[in-house]
Design an enzyme around this catalytic site. Sequence first.
Site, short mmCIF file in Angstrom:
data_model
loop_
_atom_site.label_atom_id
_atom_site.label_comp_id
_atom_site.label_asym_id
_atom_site.label_seq_id
_atom_site.Cartn_x
_atom_site.Cartn_y
_atom_site.Cartn_z
N HIS A 109 74.51 7.70 -28.93
CA HIS A 109 73.57 8.84 -28.33
C HIS A 109 73.62 10.06 -29.37
O HIS A 109 73.01 10.93 -29.29
CB HIS A 109 73.48 8.86 -27.18
CG HIS A 109 72.64 7.77 -26.09
ND1 HIS A 109 71.02 7.32 -26.23
CD2 HIS A 109 73.13 7.69 -24.93
CE1 HIS A 109 70.66 7.00 -24.95
NE2 HIS A 109 72.46 6.80 -24.67
N CYS A 122 72.09 1.47 -18.66
CA CYS A 122 74.14 2.07 -19.84
C CYS A 122 75.33 1.77 -19.68
O CYS A 122 75.23 0.97 -20.88
CB CYS A 122 73.41 3.56 -20.51
SG CYS A 122 72.62 3.95 -21.35
N CYS A 143 57.43 21.27 6.45
CA CYS A 143 57.83 22.88 6.21
C CYS A 143 58.03 23.26 4.99
O CYS A 143 57.35 24.65 4.70
CB CYS A 143 59.70 22.69 6.38
SG CYS A 143 60.51 22.05 7.78
N CYS A 178 68.29 16.29 4.34
CA CYS A 178 67.26 15.61 5.55
C CYS A 178 65.97 15.08 6.53
O CYS A 178 65.64 15.73 7.64
CB CYS A 178 65.43 16.58 4.53
SG CYS A 178 65.27 18.68 4.21
#
Lengths: 105, 259
Positions: free
Chosen positions: B78, B112, B178, B220
């Site tokens: 990259h 990767c 919420c 959550c």
Amino acid sequence: MTALINVPAKARRGDIIEIRTLTSHIMETGFRHTADGALVPRDIVTSFTCRYNGTEIFSADLFPAIAANPYLSFFTVAKESGKFEFEWTGDNGYSSSASASITVE
Amino acid sequence: MIFWRAIAAAALLATNSALLAGEIPPDERRSGYSFMGPDSRAMQDDDTSNPGMLFVLDGEALWTKKTGSAEKACADCHGDARSSMKGVAARYPALDKTLARPVTLDQRINLCRGNHQKATPLSYESRDLLALSAFVAHQSRGVPITAGGDPELKPFLEQGRDLFMQREGQLNLACANCHDHNFDKRLAGAPITQAQPTGYPLYRLEWQTLGSIERRLRSCMTGVRAQAYDYGSPELVALELYLMSRARGLPMETPAVRP
């Protein structure tokens, strides 16, 4: 370990400058237990020192109540060009250092 | 009879459109940053006081470190992340053609590692994986979010939206209860945000470390006393995809700081 240091690159002689340091450390208090009840051993940074051209200008003792990745900020007077050296030492032989240079006009 | 049916139909239509109207209009979408106090904002704004930057620095070191039996570093394929990774995180989760499903940035990094570096995958929430994804996502800071635009992602996006609207757990609450209908109000003293995932992976002061959006979603779910989905499960990926598409146009902030 990684550290982030903020020292002004340039200052006038006699200026009061702020130095800010942030270092990477888990700061495990030694008071916590795992799900199966075993105590997680204490692993914290216990002391910090800052040297300005070899002279110690600031030091601090750290304790278990201090959050992970301790951030310390303090002030000094810019006297001469040179180097600030920072050192953190702690439990289990932990030691880490960093430095920053300043030009005083 | 017909009269009553018409009323029932009208009522159904009304609740339906109310639900759609409950979605936040694009120009009223706000990052969690705008719900924070001045101290937390200052912490995020200054790169030398933002603890997330410690992980970005670690990720930068990992980017150029050769690993796996292929002895390759990320940088070998990259190149300079500053240009090659700019904007990438803003379009994740993205479709993986071979797997025919969306993958998150964390999963892409592990794909990767497996396919090109011939290395073992990094476990979810491990320091190295968080550092790498923080480093990659940091290159997109300021880039508007574009995720979810791919038409092939539509079924996954709808799955994510359904999960967001679906009540669950002992408290029987949906995400939308919420974050769509009651943001700007308070829950136990803490402001309820719009749940716009602009800064992941982010440094949460409560966690005292960097964490992924999946960790946030799982906490959550535990909060509403539901059984949280496993890390990397299709449901969490679909939810992340929906949330990212919902935040379309908002700039990336990685690594954000949140209380």
